[in-house]
Design a protein around this motif. Structure first.
Motif, PDB file in Angstrom:
ATOM      1  N   ALA A 351     -53.801  15.011  48.640  1.00 40.79           N
ATOM      2  CA  ALA A 351     -54.103  16.466  49.410  1.00 40.79           C
ATOM      3  C   ALA A 351     -55.098  16.699  50.270  1.00 40.79           C
ATOM      4  O   ALA A 351     -54.996  17.506  51.152  1.00 40.79           O
ATOM      5  N   ILE A 352     -56.254  15.841  49.900  1.00 42.82           N
ATOM      6  CA  ILE A 352     -57.336  16.295  50.441  1.00 42.82           C
ATOM      7  C   ILE A 352     -57.321  15.483  52.217  1.00 42.82           C
ATOM      8  O   ILE A 352     -57.762  16.298  52.821  1.00 42.82           O
ATOM      9  N   LYS A 353     -56.606  14.644  52.221  1.00 44.00           N
ATOM     10  CA  LYS A 353     -56.153  13.950  53.427  1.00 44.00           C
ATOM     11  C   LYS A 353     -55.118  14.822  54.317  1.00 44.00           C
ATOM     12  O   LYS A 353     -55.588  15.145  55.406  1.00 44.00           O
ATOM     13  N   LYS A 354     -54.398  15.660  53.433  1.00 44.88           N
ATOM     14  CA  LYS A 354     -53.439  16.622  54.053  1.00 44.88           C
ATOM     15  C   LYS A 354     -54.291  17.853  54.715  1.00 44.88           C
ATOM     16  O   LYS A 354     -54.099  18.246  55.832  1.00 44.88           O
ATOM     17  N   THR A 503     -61.773  20.622  44.081  1.00 45.68           N
ATOM     18  CA  THR A 503     -61.238  19.816  42.820  1.00 45.68           C
ATOM     19  C   THR A 503     -62.071  20.315  41.682  1.00 45.68           C
ATOM     20  O   THR A 503     -63.358  20.882  41.664  1.00 45.68           O
ATOM     21  N   PRO A 504     -61.635  20.241  40.561  1.00 44.87           N
ATOM     22  CA  PRO A 504     -62.472  20.500  39.239  1.00 44.87           C
ATOM     23  C   PRO A 504     -63.830  20.204  39.212  1.00 44.87           C
ATOM     24  O   PRO A 504     -64.234  18.917  39.649  1.00 44.87           O
ATOM     25  N   THR A 505     -64.757  20.934  38.790  1.00 44.43           N
ATOM     26  CA  THR A 505     -66.289  20.653  38.566  1.00 44.43           C
ATOM     27  C   THR A 505     -66.832  21.490  37.539  1.00 44.43           C
ATOM     28  O   THR A 505     -66.466  22.603  37.215  1.00 44.43           O
ATOM     29  N   LYS A 506     -68.037  20.654  36.844  1.00 41.89           N
ATOM     30  CA  LYS A 506     -68.359  21.374  35.823  1.00 41.89           C
ATOM     31  C   LYS A 506     -69.643  21.612  36.098  1.00 41.89           C
ATOM     32  O   LYS A 506     -70.743  22.320  35.399  1.00 41.89           O
ATOM     33  N   TYR A 507     -70.019  21.899  37.681  1.00 44.94           N
ATOM     34  CA  TYR A 507     -71.456  22.403  38.041  1.00 44.94           C
ATOM     35  C   TYR A 507     -71.266  23.738  38.201  1.00 44.94           C
ATOM     36  O   TYR A 507     -70.169  24.369  38.508  1.00 44.94           O
ATOM     37  N   ILE A 515     -57.337  22.747  45.626  1.00 46.49           N
ATOM     38  CA  ILE A 515     -56.743  22.226  46.840  1.00 46.49           C
ATOM     39  C   ILE A 515     -55.373  22.313  47.128  1.00 46.49           C
ATOM     40  O   ILE A 515     -54.768  22.473  48.303  1.00 46.49           O
ATOM     41  N   TYR A 516     -54.443  22.529  46.253  1.00 47.18           N
ATOM     42  CA  TYR A 516     -53.114  22.652  46.530  1.00 47.18           C
ATOM     43  C   TYR A 516     -52.784  23.926  47.000  1.00 47.18           C
ATOM     44  O   TYR A 516     -51.473  24.150  47.314  1.00 47.18           O
TER      45      TYR A 516
END
Length: 519
Positions: A351-354, A503-507, A515-516
């Motif tokens: 997905a990131i490449k897309k 994308t998921p992050t805990k920060y 992304i989708y």
């Protein structure tokens, strides 16, 4: 060694104070209870339990401030021992003493003062005020290996016999030899009649022989810590000194108690990994600061070769050994994908490449080399933010350097570590002119990544692979997580820069979208 050593030499254990450099002065309650039980039964006269300090920036734990309830509990656990706290002279002035030391009077016998020789005159004023409050006073004078170069501060000892109870020589760099110990003790004895003490560091694994030499030359108090736990390369192992003296029939040891507490601290050592290594050996041999080495080793960011390169630069008084072309600041891209080392940058790579493919206004910036190989075939312009191990990681990840057609970016010159760049990527390497959006780090891959984006005129930053850490993390991960959070906090304050995690992050504080939802 004379048989009456226990009559003329006192042992001070400073595990909770010196070991705190690894635990941020927090220790498990059960470990402290076991430690206190052992100290109470072992032939150790003084136990240094921590610092007392005015409030300082950042988190420093229980045994850095030693509140009164802590001292009370420690005294109850070790009623026959003389408890000690230490003041870091550079932070403490006479006007602080009433608040700092009055609560100590029921529990503390001796106050030690960590002193830089250049501040010796100021320390004397402080010592007189401490002595007037009724404490024993000890000077812990640092940087022993450099005294022979300038011993003028020792002349100030005249007339202090009734102020200072002990004058400690501290081998801060862990670099003195027995011959140096003899010479320096003779020098100090020519200046004062104050009883002498010795605190040895173990960079060159000389702490035991130096301590025994100090005893032979007349020191009446020496330090140790359980398992050698202490700043940098650590100290003389208390259990080693006790075992040696027991072998000479000068001390009787309850080895069951000793072995138990040693085993518990050895378990702690598996987590923090104190003790000497090649960088500490080098710093000891050339009397270089341990604080920086400890930070470099503890971050697990730099290979041994880089650390030795940096230490050698210090020894040679060289700022850095390589100057690179500077990354040109120009409006080249509208958006940047900054990819971290988290699993999500790999798990969601399609997905990131897309998102990136076919859009020349998006560049890809790798904040670290872990996921580089996943994106090698992407045609967008890519930049590799490299610090510490990352150059070596990059080559190991790619394998065939001929596949690499992108730009390697290093921190601004001069770099604290100096620079080691593999020959294979020198021609494609540049450096940043400056990192000016944050003070959290100048050599974090994430900080480099954001600065690259800013220098390229980027207005939108997509973050992927910055997953964060679970609650069960080690000290290195904790430090790195804090560093990343501070960098992100600063990046989020940049005017006209939109930052979003895809994308998921805990920060914390970072806006997140899927992304989708944008491809």
């Amino acid at each position: 060694m004379k048989s009456n050593i226990t009559e003329r030499v006192k042992i001070l254990d400073c595990t909770l104070r010196d070991g705190g450099y690894y635990t941020n002065w927090d220790f498990d309650k059960e470990l402290v209870e076991e430690y206190c039980k052992a100290m109470e039964e072992l032939p150790i006269e003084y136990v240094e339990v921590g610092y007392r300090s005015i409030p300082l920036k950042g988190y420093l734990g229980e045994y850095f401030y030693c509140p009164d309830y802590v001292m009370k509990a420690l005294k109850e656990a070790m009623p026959t021992k003389k408890l000690v706290i230490i003041l870091d002279e550079k932070n403490i002035r006479p006007e602080h003493l009433e608040d700092l030391l009055s609560p100590c009077l029921p529990y503390i016998t001796m106050v030690r003062m960590a002193i830089d020789p250049k501040n010796f005159k100021r320390a004397i004023i402080l010592a007189k005020a401490v002595k007037a409050m009724g404490f024993e006073v000890a000077f812990n004078v640092m940087y022993m290996s450099s005294w022979k170069e300038d011993d003028s501060f020792l002349d100030l000892l005249k007339g202090l016999d009734n102020t200072i109870d002990y004058f400690y020589m501290v081998d801060s760099f862990g670099g003195v030899m027995p011959k140096d110990v003899k010479e320096i003790i003779a020098l100090v004895k020519s200046k004062t009649n104050v009883p002498l003490g010795f605190h040895g560091h173990n960079n060159l694994e000389m702490a035991l022989i130096n301590t025994l030499t100090a005893i032979e030359e007349g020191c009446i108090m020496v330090d140790g810590t359980i398992t050698g736990m202490g700043r940098g390369a650590g100290n003389l192992r208390t259990e080693l000194l006790l075992t040696y003296l027991n072998s000479k029939n000068t001390l009787k040891i309850k080895f069951t108690l000793l072995s138990g507490v040693v085993a518990s601290f050895e378990n702690l050592k598996k987590h923090y990994n104190w003790g000497t290594n090649l960088p500490y050996m080098f710093s000891g041999a050339f009397s270089l600061p341990q604080k920086q080495v400890m930070e470099w080793v503890g971050m697990n960011r730099y290979p041994i070769g880089n650390i030795l390169n940096a230490l050698n630069n210090q020894k040679e008084s060289v700022e850095d050994n390589i100057k690179l072309p500077v990354l040109q600041r120009e409006k080249s891209f509208k958006s940047a994908l900054i990819l971290g080392g988290g699993k999500s940058a790999n798990n969601h790579s399609l997905a990131i490449k897309k998102l990136a493919e076919g859009n020349e206004e998006i560049c890809i910036i790798h904040a670290g080399a872990r996921n580089v190989s996943t994106y090698l075939e992407v045609t967008n312009k890519q930049f590799y933010a490299l610090a510490g191990f990352e150059s070596e990681k990059l080559l190991n990840t790619i394998g065939d350097v001929s596949k690499l057609e992108q730009t390697c970016v290093y921190p601004p010159f001069p770099r604290n570590m100096g620079t080691i760049i593999p020959d294979a990527i020198k021609e494609m390497s540049v450096e940043l002119e400056a990192i000016n959006f944050t003070k959290a780090s100048i050599d974090s891959p994430l900080a480099l990544g954001f600065q690259i984006a800013l220098d390229l005129g980027v207005k939108n930053v997509f973050l992927a692979g910055f997953d964060g850490y679970d609650t069960t993390i080690d000290q290195t991960q904790f430090v790195l997580a804090q560093e990343n959070q501070n960098i992100l906090n600063d990046a989020l304050q940049i005017k006209d820069l939109e930052v979003v995690a895809i994308t998921p992050t805990k920060y914390k504080k970072v806006n997140t979208i899927s992304i989708y939802s944008i491809i």
